[in-house]
Design an enzyme around this catalytic site. Structure first.
Site, PDB file in Angstrom:
ATOM      1  NE  ARG A 101      -5.841   3.322   8.948  1.00  0.00           N
ATOM      2  CZ  ARG A 101      -4.607   2.915   9.191  1.00  0.00           C
ATOM      3  NH1 ARG A 101      -3.721   3.760   9.708  1.00  0.00           N
ATOM      4  NH2 ARG A 101      -4.239   1.671   8.938  1.00  0.00           N
TER       5      ARG A 101
ATOM      6  CB  CYS B 115       0.243   5.456  -1.064  1.00  0.00           C
ATOM      7  SG  CYS B 115       1.691   6.374  -0.504  1.00  0.00           S
TER       8      CYS B 115
ATOM      9  CE  LYS C  97      -0.777   0.170   5.046  1.00  0.00           C
ATOM     10  NZ  LYS C  97      -0.151   1.449   5.335  1.00  0.00           N
ATOM     11  CG  ASP C  98       3.713   2.085   2.816  1.00  0.00           C
ATOM     12  OD1 ASP C  98       2.645   2.649   3.094  1.00  0.00           O
ATOM     13  OD2 ASP C  98       4.421   1.490   3.650  1.00  0.00           O
TER      14      ASP C  98
ATOM     15  NE  ARG D 210       4.750  10.067   9.931  1.00  0.00           N
ATOM     16  CZ  ARG D 210       5.803  10.623   9.331  1.00  0.00           C
ATOM     17  NH1 ARG D 210       5.830  11.923   9.124  1.00  0.00           N
ATOM     18  NH2 ARG D 210       6.827   9.891   8.937  1.00  0.00           N
TER      19      ARG D 210
END
Length: 546
Positions: free
Chosen positions: A133, A245, A80-81, A150
């Site tokens: 999200r 992404c 996904k990155d 993070r």
């Protein structure tokens, strides 16, 4: 292969797990490998939000440079990155099995409120740096405060322990891979049909040089073709939207016995309400293009929707439609009456499961103030009933939304978990008993009609472009005095309502799930052109969501 391969990886615990997983998989086919840890821009810059970092691939660029410079042979990435296009000279040679792509909402125990959706207290501070999200969380719970988060998985969990947040959201796959103990927190598992994951979430990508043909052939022994096909749809959607992404886009594709199902959620930014879409198709070919076409801002949408239930201003369906300037009229055509006043304590003594198929069943059952054992577990058909049950401070142990709208499949899944126990079914008088019919022979059923429905004597029709029916009795009430007007589309919330529509010869569409999310997805998926029947229009049939 004679040479020992060098696998490039980031240095976080999760990245090292992923690289070692690939190393171990290579060992099973007789290939030796060693790891080389490489720092990336995303690792070095921790003070900026992910979508504020310059360029794309800031968790992957340095690994790819080492690969091109032939300092490593393989780069292992969380798929996904990765940007949707490989740098010239590189290719994805193989993808891994897919871990569960669900999300986890991890909540401090003193910030839990079981009566709220997602079980987190009102105005809670939730940590995530993902706009995808954020947009989807705020669509469910606009009261939440979303703050940036993070760091690697363990760093994020420590920030939660330090009470910098009330809850944080993480991918279930990463937590599962690291085998982390989360017993100190309350954990909500959110399925990928509810909060739609990032394209390719839960999948590892094995990247090599395009010129390394020998290694490519070796890696085909590890390549998961079915996974590549489904995430290929997801990644192509991302590519066609020209998004990186960190675009607020969720896309989840899964293969079924009859074809493919895809859920998509797209927002303008993290503050915007996302548009949701569910499509199914027999083939993956052209599916991504069809999804993107549905999001064309110039596509014709209905201007008005009528639904046979009252909707609050906070309703997900209402907010979803009104963002597209679709007028919503909610009006119930029936009245609900309780039909029992007390419960026999003896009936409840041996109950181990209580199964609800509707919100009305829940409300009328709890009006009776039942005294059940603390060991009793609760089951519901879908998310709407789950929300109603939560209002009583109860989280169901079984929710049938993963099975979609097919009650037979819900019944089969519930039969496995409830086998050999006693199950109480508070329900509407005269309702279908599909779940009960699917239970195992050693399961005892206690049938308990707790309410009945009666139709209004005179029901005024609606000229809305789309009619949504939420129960068989509402269908009966509406069509006693009204017909479907030319060009009107009809949506049935579930199979029993659909069967009533079939009896009177009305064409309808079924959503995936019998709740407001499913209805919002179904309205957006309609091929709408008022007054012009589509080729699928034929009385008494179900229009597929294509």
């Amino acid at each position: 292969m004679d040479r020992t391969l060098i696998i490039g990886t980031r240095g976080s615990d999760l990245a090292l797990w992923q690289a070692n997983h690939v190393k171990d998989r290579l060992a099973t086919i007789g290939v030796q490998a060693e790891l080389k840890v490489i720092k990336t821009q995303g690792d070095n810059i921790q003070h900026l939000r992910l979508d504020k970092l310059e360029g794309k691939g800031f968790f992957t660029k340095e690994l790819e440079e080492e690969l091109l410079a032939e300092k490593i042979d393989i780069a292992v990435h969380s798929h996904k990155d990765l940007p949707t296009a490989n740098p010239p000279g590189l290719r994805i040679a193989a993808v891994s099995e897919r871990e569960d792509p669900s999300e986890l909402l991890i909540i401090l125990k003193d910030c839990v409120d079981l009566k709220k959706r997602l079980s987190v207290k009102h105005n809670a501070i939730v940590g995530t740096s993902s706009n995808r999200r954020k947009a989807q969380l705020l669509a469910f719970r606009p009261d939440l405060e979303i703050e940036d988060l993070r760091g690697n998985v363990n760093t994020r969990l420590q920030k939660l322990r330090d009470e910098k947040y009330d809850a944080i959201m993480l991918a279930k796959a990463g937590v599962e891979r690291l085998k982390l103990d989360l017993s100190e927190f309350h954990v909500e598992i959110i399925p990928p049909t509810e909060i739609i994951p990032a394209p390719a979430q839960g999948v590892l990508a094995i990247q090599i040089r395009e010129s390394d043909h020998t290694l490519y052939e070796v890696l085909q022994k590890l390549h998961q073709k079915d996974v590549a096909e489904t995430i290929g749809v997801e990644r192509k959607v991302l590519n066609l939207f020209e998004g990186g992404c960190h675009m607020p886009l969720g896309c989840y594709c899964r293969k079924t016995t009859t074809g493919y199902e895809v859920w998509t959620a797209k927002a303008k930014d993290g503050e915007s309400f996302p548009t949701r879409l569910y499509l199914k198709a027999e083939s993956a070919a052209g599916l991504a293009e069809e999804i993107v076409e549905k999001f064309d801002p110039d596509r014709k949408l209905p201007s008005s929707v009528f639904i046979t239930r009252e909707l609050a201003d906070t309703s997900f369906l209402k907010r979803s439609l009104e963002q597209h300037h679709i007028k919503v009229e909610g009006r119930s055509l029936i009245k609900i009456f309780s039909i029992i006043n007390t419960l026999d304590p003896y009936i409840l003594k041996y109950v181990r499961w209580v199964f609800f198929s509707s919100k009305n069943g829940i409300e009328n059952f709890f009006k009776l103030k039942p005294r059940l054992s603390k060991h009793v577990q609760y089951a519901v058909v879908g998310r709407g009933s789950e929300e109603a049950l939560r209002s009583h401070g109860i989280i169901p142990a079984f929710t049938g939304e993963a099975e979609g709208i097919e009650m037979e499949k819900v019944g089969d899944a519930f039969a496995q978990v409830a086998a050999g126990s006693t199950v109480l079914f508070p329900r509407a008088k005269g309702s279908l008993q599909t779940i009960q019919s699917r239970l195992t022979a050693d399961t005892k059923v206690i049938d308990l009609p707790v309410y009945e429905t009666r139709i209004d004597e005179q029901v005024e029709g609606s000229g809305a472009d789309v009619l949504i029916f939420t129960s068989p009795t509402n269908v009966e009430a509406y069509f006693k005095d009204n017909l479907v007007e030319p060009g009107q589309k009809v949506i049935s919330i579930g199979n029993s309502t659909g069967k009533k529509l079939e009896e009177i010869g009305v064409q309808y569409t079924l959503p995936f799930s019998p709740d407001e999310l499913g209805l919002a997805e179904a309205v957006f998926a309609l091929n709408y052109s008022k007054g012009k029947p589509t080729k699928n229009d034929s009385s008494g049939t179900v229009t597929p969501l294509l």
